[in-house]
Design a protein around this motif. Sequence first.
Motif, PDB file in Angstrom:
ATOM      1  N   GLU A  99       0.808  -1.205   0.000  1.00  0.00           N
ATOM      2  CA  GLU A  99       0.000   0.000   0.000  1.00  0.00           C
ATOM      3  C   GLU A  99       0.845   1.260   0.000  1.00  0.00           C
ATOM      4  N   SER A 100       2.137   1.136   0.337  1.00  0.00           N
ATOM      5  CA  SER A 100       2.951   2.335   0.441  1.00  0.00           C
ATOM      6  C   SER A 100       3.528   2.698  -0.912  1.00  0.00           C
ATOM      7  N   GLY A 101       3.389   3.955  -1.302  1.00  0.00           N
ATOM      8  CA  GLY A 101       3.963   4.433  -2.552  1.00  0.00           C
ATOM      9  C   GLY A 101       3.177   3.989  -3.769  1.00  0.00           C
ATOM     10  N   SER A 102       3.733   4.299  -4.952  1.00  0.00           N
ATOM     11  CA  SER A 102       3.073   3.980  -6.219  1.00  0.00           C
ATOM     12  C   SER A 102       3.547   2.643  -6.751  1.00  0.00           C
ATOM     13  N   ASP A 103       2.595   1.817  -7.192  1.00  0.00           N
ATOM     14  CA  ASP A 103       2.943   0.538  -7.800  1.00  0.00           C
ATOM     15  C   ASP A 103       3.831   0.742  -9.025  1.00  0.00           C
ATOM     16  N   LEU A 104       3.675   1.881  -9.720  1.00  0.00           N
ATOM     17  CA  LEU A 104       4.419   2.113 -10.943  1.00  0.00           C
ATOM     18  C   LEU A 104       5.905   2.331 -10.691  1.00  0.00           C
ATOM     19  N   LEU A 105       6.284   2.665  -9.452  1.00  0.00           N
ATOM     20  CA  LEU A 105       7.682   2.980  -9.179  1.00  0.00           C
ATOM     21  C   LEU A 105       8.390   1.888  -8.381  1.00  0.00           C
ATOM     22  N   GLU A 106       7.940   0.654  -8.526  1.00  0.00           N
ATOM     23  CA  GLU A 106       8.592  -0.444  -7.822  1.00  0.00           C
ATOM     24  C   GLU A 106      10.057  -0.556  -8.231  1.00  0.00           C
ATOM     25  N   ASP A 107      10.366  -0.241  -9.513  1.00  0.00           N
ATOM     26  CA  ASP A 107      11.749  -0.304  -9.967  1.00  0.00           C
ATOM     27  C   ASP A 107      12.405   1.073  -9.976  1.00  0.00           C
ATOM     28  N   GLY A 108      11.699   2.078  -9.452  1.00  0.00           N
ATOM     29  CA  GLY A 108      12.257   3.422  -9.359  1.00  0.00           C
ATOM     30  C   GLY A 108      12.229   4.216 -10.649  1.00  0.00           C
ATOM     31  N   VAL A 109      11.596   3.667 -11.698  1.00  0.00           N
ATOM     32  CA  VAL A 109      11.589   4.322 -13.008  1.00  0.00           C
ATOM     33  C   VAL A 109      10.164   4.344 -13.567  1.00  0.00           C
ATOM     34  N   LEU A 110       9.760   5.494 -14.110  1.00  0.00           N
ATOM     35  CA  LEU A 110       8.472   5.602 -14.793  1.00  0.00           C
ATOM     36  C   LEU A 110       8.720   5.378 -16.282  1.00  0.00           C
ATOM     37  N   THR A 111       8.119   4.340 -16.857  1.00  0.00           N
ATOM     38  CA  THR A 111       8.334   3.991 -18.259  1.00  0.00           C
ATOM     39  C   THR A 111       7.190   4.532 -19.104  1.00  0.00           C
ATOM     40  N   VAL A 112       7.524   5.369 -20.100  1.00  0.00           N
ATOM     41  CA  VAL A 112       6.530   6.059 -20.913  1.00  0.00           C
ATOM     42  C   VAL A 112       6.632   5.607 -22.369  1.00  0.00           C
ATOM     43  N   GLY A 113       5.538   5.094 -22.918  1.00  0.00           N
ATOM     44  CA  GLY A 113       5.504   4.680 -24.313  1.00  0.00           C
ATOM     45  C   GLY A 113       5.114   5.835 -25.219  1.00  0.00           C
ATOM     46  N   VAL A 114       5.871   6.026 -26.306  1.00  0.00           N
ATOM     47  CA  VAL A 114       5.611   7.115 -27.261  1.00  0.00           C
ATOM     48  C   VAL A 114       5.860   6.601 -28.670  1.00  0.00           C
ATOM     49  N   THR A 115       5.404   7.369 -29.664  1.00  0.00           N
ATOM     50  CA  THR A 115       5.819   7.143 -31.038  1.00  0.00           C
ATOM     51  C   THR A 115       7.005   8.064 -31.324  1.00  0.00           C
ATOM     52  N   ALA A 116       7.821   7.680 -32.303  1.00  0.00           N
ATOM     53  CA  ALA A 116       9.005   8.464 -32.640  1.00  0.00           C
ATOM     54  C   ALA A 116       8.603   9.848 -33.154  1.00  0.00           C
ATOM     55  N   GLY A 117       9.477  10.820 -32.933  1.00  0.00           N
ATOM     56  CA  GLY A 117       9.201  12.171 -33.389  1.00  0.00           C
ATOM     57  C   GLY A 117       8.852  13.097 -32.245  1.00  0.00           C
ATOM     58  N   PRO A 118       7.905  14.013 -32.448  1.00  0.00           N
ATOM     59  CA  PRO A 118       7.576  15.011 -31.429  1.00  0.00           C
ATOM     60  C   PRO A 118       7.195  14.440 -30.071  1.00  0.00           C
ATOM     61  N   HIS A 119       6.378  13.366 -30.043  1.00  0.00           N
ATOM     62  CA  HIS A 119       6.008  12.794 -28.746  1.00  0.00           C
ATOM     63  C   HIS A 119       7.257  12.368 -27.983  1.00  0.00           C
ATOM     64  N   GLU A 120       8.173  11.741 -28.695  1.00  0.00           N
ATOM     65  CA  GLU A 120       9.426  11.293 -28.087  1.00  0.00           C
ATOM     66  C   GLU A 120      10.224  12.487 -27.559  1.00  0.00           C
ATOM     67  N   GLU A 121      10.348  13.532 -28.371  1.00  0.00           N
ATOM     68  CA  GLU A 121      11.129  14.710 -27.986  1.00  0.00           C
ATOM     69  C   GLU A 121      10.516  15.420 -26.777  1.00  0.00           C
ATOM     70  N   ILE A 122       9.192  15.509 -26.757  1.00  0.00           N
ATOM     71  CA  ILE A 122       8.519  16.179 -25.637  1.00  0.00           C
ATOM     72  C   ILE A 122       8.739  15.409 -24.339  1.00  0.00           C
ATOM     73  N   VAL A 123       8.598  14.087 -24.389  1.00  0.00           N
ATOM     74  CA  VAL A 123       8.790  13.294 -23.167  1.00  0.00           C
ATOM     75  C   VAL A 123      10.251  13.331 -22.712  1.00  0.00           C
ATOM     76  N   GLU A 124      11.185  13.405 -23.655  1.00  0.00           N
ATOM     77  CA  GLU A 124      12.596  13.544 -23.277  1.00  0.00           C
ATOM     78  C   GLU A 124      12.823  14.864 -22.534  1.00  0.00           C
ATOM     79  N   LYS A 125      12.126  15.923 -22.968  1.00  0.00           N
ATOM     80  CA  LYS A 125      12.208  17.206 -22.261  1.00  0.00           C
ATOM     81  C   LYS A 125      11.619  17.076 -20.859  1.00  0.00           C
ATOM     82  N   ILE A 126      10.484  16.382 -20.768  1.00  0.00           N
ATOM     83  CA  ILE A 126       9.857  16.165 -19.458  1.00  0.00           C
ATOM     84  C   ILE A 126      10.800  15.381 -18.550  1.00  0.00           C
TER      85      ILE A 126
END
Length: 271
Positions: A26-53
Amino acid sequence: MKKKYLLLITALLFVFLAACGGDEEESGSDLLEDGVLTVGVTAGPHEEIVEKIAEIAAEDDLEIKTVVFSDYVMPNVSLDEGEIDISSFQTEPFMDSMVEERGLDIVKVADTVTFPMGVYSESVDSLEDLPDGATLGLPGDPTNSGRALLLFEQAGLITLEEGLGVNATVNDVIDNPKDLELLELDSAQIPRQLGEVDAAAINSNFAIEAGLSPNDDSLFIEQDSTFVNLIAARTENQDDEVVQQFIDIYHTDEVKEFIEENFDGSVVPGW
């Protein structure tokens, strides 16, 4: 007697360990069990924007890993199956159609950007120059196919049956003065196949990735596009703190300025 005490102690120990395990889950976010948030994108602008984030998030000790896909289908499948944590690449009508078609347990959590769809050609400089019987390429998936047909209608090339919106198909064309052939292709491959057709409707993220400028190179571009892209998460994780943290960073003025400065109006903030 001793046996009874032993069984009692064992039972109490089991309950204690189970309670401790429950607290951990119950403690913390299930998504961060490995300490990393993994984001799926398509190549191009979506990829570049998430890299900036990711750059901004690193300052807050949040590590973001970008996973780049070459099509629109696999990011949703991967999200549903838990291979990625969230995604940022699609419009709501497209996601809704995939959820319904495949029974995916994913939901929209925020708006992102708008990519006006455009019509491109390597053989003509104007849509008026398209010869009778010309071949028009368009995305083959249901939502983007309907969107492309609406674009062709906006451009005056065809007329569709009224009231269908993005649900229109090539079978719903009721007027085609130039007898144009409508050829459905894989969205990501259309820029590479542009020389094989007379003109084609291309999603801006794939156009930009291929070195095309929606503003400078398109013969016609979507007018007042309402197809805002979104961030999606699994239903069970939609309220996770780290998901909201990602959204908050995406919606900062710093990211908005990055989009406006780097894409010259081809990608528009939609929040």
